[in-house]
Design an enzyme around this catalytic site. Structure first.
Site, PDB file in Angstrom:
ATOM      1  CB  CYS A 160      17.604  58.473  39.159  1.00 10.03           C
ATOM      2  SG  CYS A 160      17.563  59.960  38.157  1.00 10.03           S
ATOM      3  CD  GLU A 193      22.607  53.743  42.124  1.00  6.81           C
ATOM      4  OE1 GLU A 193      23.309  53.367  41.188  1.00  6.81           O
ATOM      5  OE2 GLU A 193      21.356  53.588  42.137  1.00  6.81           O
TER       6      GLU A 193
END
Length: 569
Positions: free
Chosen positions: A433, A467
Site C-alpha cells: 500500500c 501489489e
C-alpha cells in the site's frame, strides 16, 4: 449747706453723667462696640429682673451696688479714653434715673416687654445672637442667661429666617454682560432654537452659517419628527404585540417566536445568517448515518483541513461526527479541537516511531514495525483508507513493515506519505500500500516513495513489483515512474542490442511492468518473429528537458540510505 439726699439711680458727684458723655464722644467704631456691650448688659438685667419679680421680692438697689457699677464703668471708660485722642462730640444729656417708685415701674415695664416679645435679642446689626461669643460671660449668671437665650432662639428659629443668607435666583446671578465671541454676532438666538440668547461658539447660529429663524424652524421640525416617530412606534408596538400574542396562542412553543421589530433590521439579518451557518454545521456533524457512506467529511491534520474521499471504518462514535481532529505525530484521532489542544500540550512525539533509515536534507524515512508499534500502524491504515478506495488492510498490521516519509522543520517531522510491504512476500511484492498525503501531492513525493521502494529491492538483490490492484492515482504514478526509469536507461545505453532481462536486473523493475510500459510508449515492435525495442529520441529529449527543469531536489540518493534487510526476508 444741707446735704443732698442721694438717689438710688444717681451718683454722688456726677460720675455717671460724665461716663455717659464720654461714651458718646468716642469714634464710630468705639461707639458701636459700646452699644453692643450696653445692649448685652440691658438684656441680662431684664432677664434677672423678670426672674426676681416672679419671687415677689422688692427690688432695691443699694448704694454699694451703685458705687460698684459706677466704678466698673469708670474703669472701662478710662481704659477707652487712653486710646488715640478724638474730637469730642456734644450730645444732649440723658435724664437721670428715677428712684423708688420709678425704678419699680421701670422693672414692671421691662417684664411686660419681655413677656410680649419672646424673640431672641438682636445685635446692633439686626442679627440674632447666634453664638455664645455674642453673650458676655463675665457675670455670675452667664450660664443661666445663655440657656434662656438659647431657648428663646430655638422657639423662634422656625418662623424667623431673616438671619439666614438668601439663595440667589438665576436672574440675579445671570451675567447679561456676556457676549458671543463670534465677530458680528449679537448673542441672540441659539443653535438648538430653544433659547433666546447664547454666549458660546457651540450655540452660535452665525458660526454655524444659520439664522435665528432657521434654528427655530429646524427645532420645531425636529420636535415634530420626534413626535411622529414616537406615535408610529407606539402604534407599531401595539400592532406587533397583538400579532405576537395571536402567534403564541396559535402555535405555542412549536414554532419560533416572531422576531420582527424586536431589534434593528441589520441585527436581525446578522442573526438569520448565524442561524443558517449553525444549521449547516449541525447538518454536517449530526446528519443521519447512511450505510456504506463516509460520514467523516473532513479531518484536521496539523495545520491543514483535508476533505476525505472514501469511507474509513473508524468507530461509530467518531464516524458520525463528520469531522475528526488528528495529531500529526502520533496519529491519534479525537472528537473536538479542545481535546486536540490538550493532547498536543502533552504529546511528546515529534516523529514516527521506529528507526530512521534515510535522511537527505529535511526529508527522512522511518521504518516502523507493525508488530512493535501496532497502534500507530493501525491509525496510519485508517488514515490511508480515507484517500484510498481498494485498501482492505486495517487492523492486521503485524506482518507488515511501514516506511514513513517525513518533512522536518523546527516543530517536528511532518507526515508526507508512506508505503507498506510484507515481511515475507512469496510474489516479491515490494509495496503493499502506498499513499501520499493530499497536501503534498503533485510535488514529486510519490515518485520518491516509489523510487525508495525499488532502492530497497536493489539492496535486497530482488526484482520488485507493487501489489495489485493499484488505485487510479497509484497506477498513474507507477507508469510515470517506469517511463522515467526506461528513458533514463535508454539515454545512458550505448550498445546495439538490449535485453529486457538486463533492464530488469539493472532497475529492479519487474519485466512485466517493463513490457507494459514499452507498449504504452509505442517503443516495442514485433518484426519478423522478433521483438524490437525502438529508441525514440523525441521522447528522450522531452524527458531531458523536464529533468533539467525539475532539478534534483526531489530524488532519492542511494548513498544516504543506512539500512540492512531484516532477517528472514
Amino acid at each position: 449747706m444741707p446735704r443732698r439726699k442721694r438717689n438710688a439711680g444717681s451718683s454722688s458727684d456726677g460720675t455717671e453723667d460724665s461716663d455717659f458723655s464720654a461714651d458718646h464722644e468716642h469714634t464710630d467704631r468705639i461707639e458701636t462696640y459700646g452699644r453692643t456691650r450696653r445692649n448685652t448688659r440691658l438684656t441680662r438685667a431684664s432677664l434677672r429682673l423678670s426672674q426676681s419679680s416672679q419671687d415677689s421680692s422688692p427690688v432695691q438697689i443699694s448704694p454699694a451696688e451703685v458705687v460698684t457699677f459706677s466704678a466698673r464703668r469708670v474703669t472701662r471708660s478710662r481704659s477707652l479714653q487712653q486710646g488715640p485722642p478724638v474730637t469730642p462730640k456734644k450730645y444732649p444729656l440723658r435724664q437721670s434715673r428715677s428712684s423708688g417708685s420709678d425704678t419699680e415701674q421701670h422693672v414692671e415695664d421691662l417684664k411686660r416687654a419681655a413677656d410680649q416679645d419672646e424673640s431672641p435679642p438682636r445685635t446692633p446689626t439686626g442679627n440674632t445672637l447666634s453664638s455664645e461669643s455674642d453673650i458676655d460671660v463675665s457675670s455670675p449668671n452667664a450660664s443661666h442667661d445663655e440657656s434662656l437665650a438659647k431657648e428663646l432662639s430655638l422657639k423662634d428659629s422656625g418662623s424667623d429666617l431673616s438671619h439666614r443668607p438668601k439663595r440667589r435666583r438665576f436672574h440675579e446671578s445671570y451675567n447679561f454682560n456676556m457676549k458671543c465671541p463670534t465677530p458680528g454676532c449679537n448673542s441672540l438666538g441659539h443653535l438648538t432654537g430653544k433659547h433666546e440668547r447664547h454666549f458660546s461658539i457651540s450655540g452660535c447660529p452665525l458660526f454655524h452659517n444659520l439664522s435665528v429663524d432657521e434654528c427655530k424652524t429646524r427645532a420645531s421640525s425636529r420636535d415634530k419628527q420626534v413626535e411622529e416617530r414616537t406615535l408610529s412606534h407606539r402604534q407599531d408596538e401595539n400592532r406587533h404585540t397583538t400579532r405576537h400574542q395571536d402567534h403564541r396562542q396559535s402555535h405555542g412553543n412549536n414554532r419560533e417566536p416572531l422576531l420582527e421589530n424586536i431589534t434593528s433590521d441589520y441585527d436581525l439579518e446578522l442573526f438569520r445568517k448565524a442561524q443558517a451557518r449553525a444549521s449547516e454545521d449541525l447538518e454536517k456533524l449530526q446528519g443521519q448515518v447512511a450505510e456504506g457512506s463516509n460520514m467523516i467529511k473532513t479531518i484536521v491534520f496539523g495545520r491543514y483541513e483535508l476533505d476525505t474521499w472514501y469511507h474509513s471504518p473508524y468507530p461509530e462514535e467518531y464516524a458520525r461526527l463528520g469531522r475528526l481532529y488528528m495529531c500529526e505525530f502520533c496519529l491519534k484521532y479525537m472528537k473536538s479541537l479542545t481535546i486536540l489542544r490538550r493532547h498536543m500540550a502533552k504529546c511528546v512525539w515529534k516523529h514516527p516511531p521506529g528507526d530512521e533509515i534515510y535522511r537527505k536534507g529535511n526529508i527522512s524515512v522511518f521504518e516502523v514495525d507493525g508488530k512493535k508499534n501496532k497502534i500507530y500502524c493501525q491509525n496510519l491504515c485508517l488514515l490511508a483508507k480515507l484517500f484510498l478506495d481498494h485498501k482492505t488492510l486495517y487492523y492486521d498490521v503485524e506482518p507488515f513493515l511501514f516506511y514513513v516519509m517525513t518533512e522536518a522543520d523546527n516543530t517536528g517531522c511532518h507526515l508526507v506519505g508512506y508505503f507498506s510491504k510484507e515481511k515475507n512476500s512469496f510474489l516479491n511484492y515490494n509495496v503493499s500500500c502506498i499513499l501520499t498525503m493530499p497536501q503534498y501531492m503533485r510535488q514529486g513525493y510519490g515518485k520518491m516513495l516509489i523510487d525508495f521502494s525499488y532502492l530497497l529491492s536493489k539492496v535486497e538483490e530482488k526484482v520488485g513489483s507493487p501489489e495489485r490492484p493499484l488505485s487510479d492515482l497509484g497506477l498513474i504514478s507507477y507508469r510515470s515512474y517506469w517511463k522515467e526509469v526506461l528513458l533514463r536507461y535508454l539515454n545512458q545505453f550505448q550498445g546495439k542490442e538490449i535485453s529486457i532481462k538486463e533492464i530488469s536486473q539493472e532497475t529492479a523493475v519487474n519485466p512485466v511492468d517493463i513490457v507494459s510500459t514499452l507498449q504504452s510508449l509505442q517503443m516495442l515492435k514485433y518484426w519478423k518473429g522478433k521483438h524490437l525495442v525502438l529508441k525514440r529520441q523525441d521522447l528522450i529529449d522531452d524527458w531531458k528537458a523536464k529533468e533539467t527543469k525539475r532539478g534534483s531536489s526531489k530524488t532519492i540518493e542511494p548513498t544516504a540510505l543506512k539500512w540492512t534487510p531484516p532477517k528472514g526476508t
